[in-house]
Scaffold this active site. Sequence first.
Site, mmCIF file in Angstrom:
data_model
loop_
_atom_site.group_PDB
_atom_site.id
_atom_site.type_symbol
_atom_site.label_atom_id
_atom_site.label_comp_id
_atom_site.label_asym_id
_atom_site.label_seq_id
_atom_site.Cartn_x
_atom_site.Cartn_y
_atom_site.Cartn_z
ATOM 1 N N HIS A 273 14.482 3.662 26.259
ATOM 2 C CA HIS A 273 13.417 4.122 27.147
ATOM 3 C C HIS A 273 13.305 5.646 27.138
ATOM 4 O O HIS A 273 12.193 6.201 27.126
ATOM 5 C CB HIS A 273 13.700 3.611 28.564
ATOM 6 C CG HIS A 273 12.759 4.128 29.587
ATOM 7 N ND1 HIS A 273 13.112 5.116 30.489
ATOM 8 C CD2 HIS A 273 11.470 3.811 29.874
ATOM 9 C CE1 HIS A 273 12.093 5.380 31.274
ATOM 10 N NE2 HIS A 273 11.078 4.602 30.927
ATOM 11 N N GLU B 4 11.464 6.636 24.063
ATOM 12 C CA GLU B 4 10.021 6.392 24.209
ATOM 13 C C GLU B 4 9.346 7.564 24.906
ATOM 14 O O GLU B 4 8.270 8.028 24.501
ATOM 15 C CB GLU B 4 9.797 5.099 24.993
ATOM 16 C CG GLU B 4 8.363 4.826 25.395
ATOM 17 C CD GLU B 4 8.250 4.300 26.809
ATOM 18 O OE1 GLU B 4 7.396 4.801 27.571
ATOM 19 O OE2 GLU B 4 9.024 3.385 27.164
ATOM 20 N N HIS B 5 9.984 8.091 25.961
ATOM 21 C CA HIS B 5 9.427 9.242 26.652
ATOM 22 C C HIS B 5 9.369 10.469 25.739
ATOM 23 O O HIS B 5 8.373 11.199 25.730
ATOM 24 C CB HIS B 5 10.286 9.580 27.876
ATOM 25 C CG HIS B 5 9.952 8.790 29.103
ATOM 26 N ND1 HIS B 5 9.510 9.381 30.268
ATOM 27 C CD2 HIS B 5 9.990 7.462 29.350
ATOM 28 C CE1 HIS B 5 9.298 8.451 31.189
ATOM 29 N NE2 HIS B 5 9.593 7.274 30.653
ATOM 30 N N GLU C 287 11.937 8.322 37.977
ATOM 31 C CA GLU C 287 11.469 6.950 37.757
ATOM 32 C C GLU C 287 12.506 5.933 38.225
ATOM 33 O O GLU C 287 12.168 4.914 38.839
ATOM 34 C CB GLU C 287 11.158 6.751 36.266
ATOM 35 C CG GLU C 287 10.519 5.434 35.921
ATOM 36 C CD GLU C 287 10.182 5.310 34.444
ATOM 37 O OE1 GLU C 287 9.670 4.243 34.042
ATOM 38 O OE2 GLU C 287 10.422 6.267 33.679
#
Length: 420
Positions: free
Chosen positions: A47, A50-51, A127
Amino acid sequence: MTVQQHTLPNGFRIVTEHMPSMKSAAIGVWVTAGGRHERIEQNGIAHFLEHMAFKGTTRRSALQIAEAIEDVGGYINAYTSREVTAYYVRVLENDVALALDVISDIVLNPVFDPAEIEIERGVILQEIGQAYDTPDDVIFDWLQEESYRDQPLGRTILGPTDRVRGFSRDDLAGFVGEHYGPGQMILSAAGAVDHDAVVALATRYFGGLDARKGLEAQPASFVGGEARHTKDLEQAHFALAFESPGYRDDAIYTAQIYSSALGGGMSSRLFQEIRERRGLCYTIFAQTGAYADTGTTTIYAGTSGDQIAELAHITIDEMKRAADTMSPEEVARARAQMKAGMLMGLESPSNRAERLARLVQIWGEVPSLDDTIARIDAVTTGDVRDFAARMATDAAAALALYGPVADAPSLDALCQRRAA
């Protein structure tokens, strides 16, 4: 509409579907590198990566990546799941080449600038904090953890804060080296696309990658367990999971029809009995999700702390009743909902591109819609009742509770009620 496939010599796969009369296209790269492909010390890195794809490449700054797509009215985004990471764009038909240029750039040429890593680390930590402040999000992470305890498939996609705080540039580059080979990538495009033109572009951008063997994900085993987190909230959140078929098992269609009939809509058993007749909740639903080698049928509801025991008991009772009384009309309705949801979704190029990528990942090819519909139609009332009986009696189970849940029954108590 025509589905076409091509594989480059290095193993990079391409699948397209031309949709007549469409003026736009969806195009993206799906990488078999999700949460379940991480080692424990890497949890959350897929993840994080991905950022970072949007934070600058050797050719574009973060702003230039956004401007390149938004200047032509397009949309760019990405997501990480437990089995894939996807990078995708939606543009008008004349901008497909630009879209693929940008997607290939962010996938193949990220710079992982140390300053940008620190900025994005802060974003991801926010997040994670937001997820913990959203009860009907975090409860599913706890349910997944109990279902697949001490396994990669049971870990959160975002990762724990201590891991995220420690990831370095070398960690990100190392994960790319392990999992971003051409054989782990699928380029999928749908809408106003020309297959040969997409293949030519893919060859230019991805054809020079060296073939290499990817790392296999650890096989998953549904073990079950209970997570109970007591907190002073307005609602008590209740989530049950039961072991179900993986997506390569034909029984997945039976499982999905069962969960739809049980709790998939306003006419479903759980909605009618628990919300409409008894007023015990605002939200209640059942759904079935699947992975390569396992799956889960999940039931979720939010209610008050003094009503959670009653809601939990009725849920088990309705599951048992479904095994004996699920009617042909209910099964037919669930089949119709499943087919309509699939077909309506495929009117969107983005949904169609995602479907193509997932089917190629699962099967190596794209089964026809007629074949999929035939498999759905082949599910009988007897099949659904048999599946319901397994769910109501001996399927492995997991339970997650959050909020004012002191009076909620334990998983053992609910399993005893199943067996009674």
